[in-house]
Design a protein around this motif. Structure first.
Motif, mmCIF file in Angstrom:
data_model
loop_
_atom_site.group_PDB
_atom_site.id
_atom_site.type_symbol
_atom_site.label_atom_id
_atom_site.label_comp_id
_atom_site.label_asym_id
_atom_site.label_seq_id
_atom_site.Cartn_x
_atom_site.Cartn_y
_atom_site.Cartn_z
ATOM 1 N N LEU A 16 0.826 -1.208 0.000
ATOM 2 C CA LEU A 16 0.000 0.000 0.000
ATOM 3 C C LEU A 16 0.866 1.267 0.000
ATOM 4 N N ALA A 17 1.988 1.218 0.704
ATOM 5 C CA ALA A 17 2.893 2.364 0.721
ATOM 6 C C ALA A 17 3.465 2.624 -0.673
ATOM 7 N N ARG A 18 3.824 1.546 -1.387
ATOM 8 C CA ARG A 18 4.354 1.710 -2.745
ATOM 9 C C ARG A 18 3.295 2.288 -3.682
ATOM 10 N N LEU A 19 2.075 1.779 -3.575
ATOM 11 C CA LEU A 19 1.001 2.278 -4.429
ATOM 12 C C LEU A 19 0.649 3.723 -4.090
ATOM 13 N N GLN A 20 0.790 4.098 -2.831
ATOM 14 C CA GLN A 20 0.526 5.466 -2.417
ATOM 15 C C GLN A 20 1.522 6.421 -3.070
ATOM 16 N N GLN A 21 2.762 5.952 -3.217
ATOM 17 C CA GLN A 21 3.799 6.784 -3.827
ATOM 18 C C GLN A 21 3.647 6.866 -5.336
ATOM 19 N N GLN A 22 3.292 5.749 -5.949
ATOM 20 C CA GLN A 22 3.224 5.720 -7.411
ATOM 21 C C GLN A 22 2.381 4.520 -7.865
ATOM 22 N N PRO A 23 1.455 4.727 -8.810
ATOM 23 C CA PRO A 23 0.675 3.600 -9.341
ATOM 24 C C PRO A 23 1.583 2.601 -10.063
ATOM 25 N N VAL A 24 1.138 1.369 -10.111
ATOM 26 C CA VAL A 24 1.848 0.328 -10.838
ATOM 27 C C VAL A 24 1.322 0.293 -12.271
ATOM 28 N N GLU A 25 2.229 0.358 -13.226
ATOM 29 C CA GLU A 25 1.851 0.257 -14.632
ATOM 30 C C GLU A 25 2.430 -1.032 -15.195
ATOM 31 N N LEU A 26 1.582 -1.793 -15.882
ATOM 32 C CA LEU A 26 2.028 -3.057 -16.437
ATOM 33 C C LEU A 26 1.126 -3.463 -17.588
ATOM 34 N N THR A 27 1.558 -4.464 -18.328
ATOM 35 C CA THR A 27 0.730 -5.076 -19.362
ATOM 36 C C THR A 27 0.196 -6.386 -18.800
ATOM 37 N N ALA A 28 -1.121 -6.533 -18.835
ATOM 38 C CA ALA A 28 -1.747 -7.710 -18.235
ATOM 39 C C ALA A 28 -2.761 -8.297 -19.198
ATOM 40 N N GLU A 29 -2.980 -9.596 -19.094
ATOM 41 C CA GLU A 29 -4.002 -10.267 -19.888
ATOM 42 C C GLU A 29 -5.359 -10.092 -19.224
#
Length: 498
Positions: free
Chosen positions: A274-287
């Motif tokens: 949650l701390a990581r997501l608070q700092q920056q959203p996760v961007e990825l390619t997903a199916e």
């Protein structure tokens, strides 16, 4: 092995991530004992999933009940007729949750829980004004065929809601609970029922309580499942009530040997994620979990925690959460995305968003003070974002008027059976217990191992049937519900360990 009596699933929101009730013993009178002939014509119809004799129709009410002029609303009615040739004269009226769910749209899911009740009584579904087919205040910013990226996208909700407001053939100020319960009593009279039994789930419990206050002389019994009292301060309570449910899940995992062994660092892993997501959203390619098509997606803290909260509503879904959190902490968001897709197509659909805001902005939001927000949301996984976003909408949403003393606890002597789920993330047992203090002829059952909505669980359908038949909860043996427990946790996606 814990034995569960047959159950059926049913949608149970309280709101958009919320938000899905209610003194005399029946004397065996036949329908000819009704005090008035029906004023509305119902015709035989076919409703999806409803078996037996079903009738449908509409009944018109003034949108502005006080003025009794102008626009009218055709309230949609579905009646699952009693199976007995000489049924009891007091039916069961179903009040749906949300606010924003339509009673007729949950009929297929909830009616099996009332199978015993239906043997002797009609079960009546009336779409509350603003929902279903009763002049719905719909507003769905997402296309039905939206891809994964669009489902996760954060939109400008204010702009979208303003567009919906401009398009309504309605005055949103006139869609409050008190007005709707006057509608309901008029429908009761039009159908020729002298008294009714009430069942309300989630927001429907508030509707039932308001009916008891305004028309209690017409209520024989009430069942309220997942109590949302009239003095609840939504959306302020979402954060702390959701945190309570998450803390219970984490504690239960720590107490379960298999779960603790598989996920020994679950709490710190979640906090770090949650701390990581608070700092920056996760961007990825997903199916896409359903189509398999690869798509670029962005997972923000708000989006992740909102879906986390949604999973807590249903313990069967929450049983996957330790595994999902652990995988996401390690960078694998595929399990999370699969569950998020399930939620986007689940109980958050079929909600009349405009009706939700007409209720919340008139009845709840005025009780929320700025100084309370930080205090009530501090240290919770949701934080204050969800609360502030809804309050922002209420700044532009037309606010209806409430009767004097509306937020005072409802006092009633009508026999009432109060139901709460131990793990409920939005209407925890404390709300049911506080409500019980003001209902002089009531009992409160807290069902262990169950989340939001307990009517379909274990022996509860039988208890409801016995309560209505007896017209009292005093002699009910509630011990049959004590053996229920949280579903076992998934250690792998192959299934639970027991």
């Amino acid at each position: 092995m814990i034995r569960r009596e047959p159950t059926s699933s049913w949608p149970a929101p309280l709101g958009l991530a919320l938000l899905t009730g209610l003194a005399l013993v029946a004397t065996g009178c036949q329908r000819k004992s009704q005090t008035a002939a029906p004023k509305v014509v119902l015709e035989s119809c076919r409703e999806s999933g409803l078996e037996g004799d079903v009738t449908c129709g509409t009944y018109e009410v003034y949108e502005d009940r006080a003025a009794r002029t102008g626009r009218k609303i055709a309230l949609n009615i579905v009646v699952a007729k009693a199976l007995a040739p000489s049924p009891q004269p007091d039916p069961l009226f179903v009040l749906a949750g949300g606010p924003g769910q339509a009673a007729t749209e949950i009929a297929e899911q909830i009616l099996p829980a009332f199978a015993r009740v239906r043997r002797q009584r009609d079960v009546v579904f009336v779409d509350q004004r603003g929902t279903g087919k009763s002049n719905p205040l719909d507003c769905d910013p997402q296309r039905p065929d939206a891809g994964l990226a669009e489902q996760l996208e954060e939109i400008d909700q204010i702009a979208e809601l303003k567009r919906c407001l401009a398009g309504y053939d309605a005055d949103p100020r006139l869609y409050t609970t008190a007005i709707a319960m006057d509608d309901l009593d008029e429908v009761r009279d039009a159908l020729g029922y002298p008294k009714i039994n009430l069942w309300g789930g989630s927001y429907g419990t508030r509707a039932a309580l308001v009916y008891l206050r305004q028309h209690g002389e017409r209520a024989r019994t009430a069942i309220i499942d997942g109590v949302a009292p009239v003095d609840l301060r939504l959306p302020l309570s979402f954060a702390k009530d959701g945190q309570r449910a998450l803390d219970l899940l984490l504690a239960h995992c720590e107490q379960d040997p298999a779960c603790q062994k598989a996920f020994p660092q679950l709490r710190p892993e979640l906090q770090a994620l949650l701390a990581r997501l608070q700092q920056q959203p996760v961007e990825l390619t997903a199916e896409h979990p359903l189509t398999g098509a690869p798509e670029p997606v962005k997972i923000s803290h708000k989006q992740f925690t909102s879906n986390l909260r949604g999973l807590l509503y249903v313990p069967e879904a929450a049983s996957l959460m330790p595994l999902t959190i652990s995988r996401a902490s390690a960078g694998d968001f595929a399990p999370y995305l699969a569950q998020a897709t399930m939620l986007s197509g689940g109980f958050q659909k079929g909600m009349s968003v405009g009706m939700f805001f007409s209720i919340i902005c008139a009845e709840d939001a005025p009780l929320v003070k700025e100084e309370d927000i930080a205090q009530q949301t501090a240290g919770t996984f949701l934080g204050d974002v969800f609360t502030r976003e809804i309050l922002e909408v209420c700044q532009i949403w037309p606010r209806g008027f409430l009767p004097e003393g509306y937020h005072q606890p409802v006092q009633s002597a009508v026999p009432t059976f109060i139901l709460s789920g131990e793990l409920d993330p939005v209407t925890p047992p404390a709300y049911g217990e506080a409500t019980r203090q003001h209902l002089s002829n009531s009992r409160h059952l807290v069902v262990p191992g169950v989340g939001h909505g307990v009517t379909s669980q274990g022996c509860v359908p039988r208890l409801i049937s016995e309560f209505i038949a007896q017209g009292s909860a005093e002699k009910l043996d509630l011990s049959c519900a004590e053996s229920l427990q949280r579903p076992p946790f998934f250690i792998t996606f192959a299934g639970p360990t027991r």
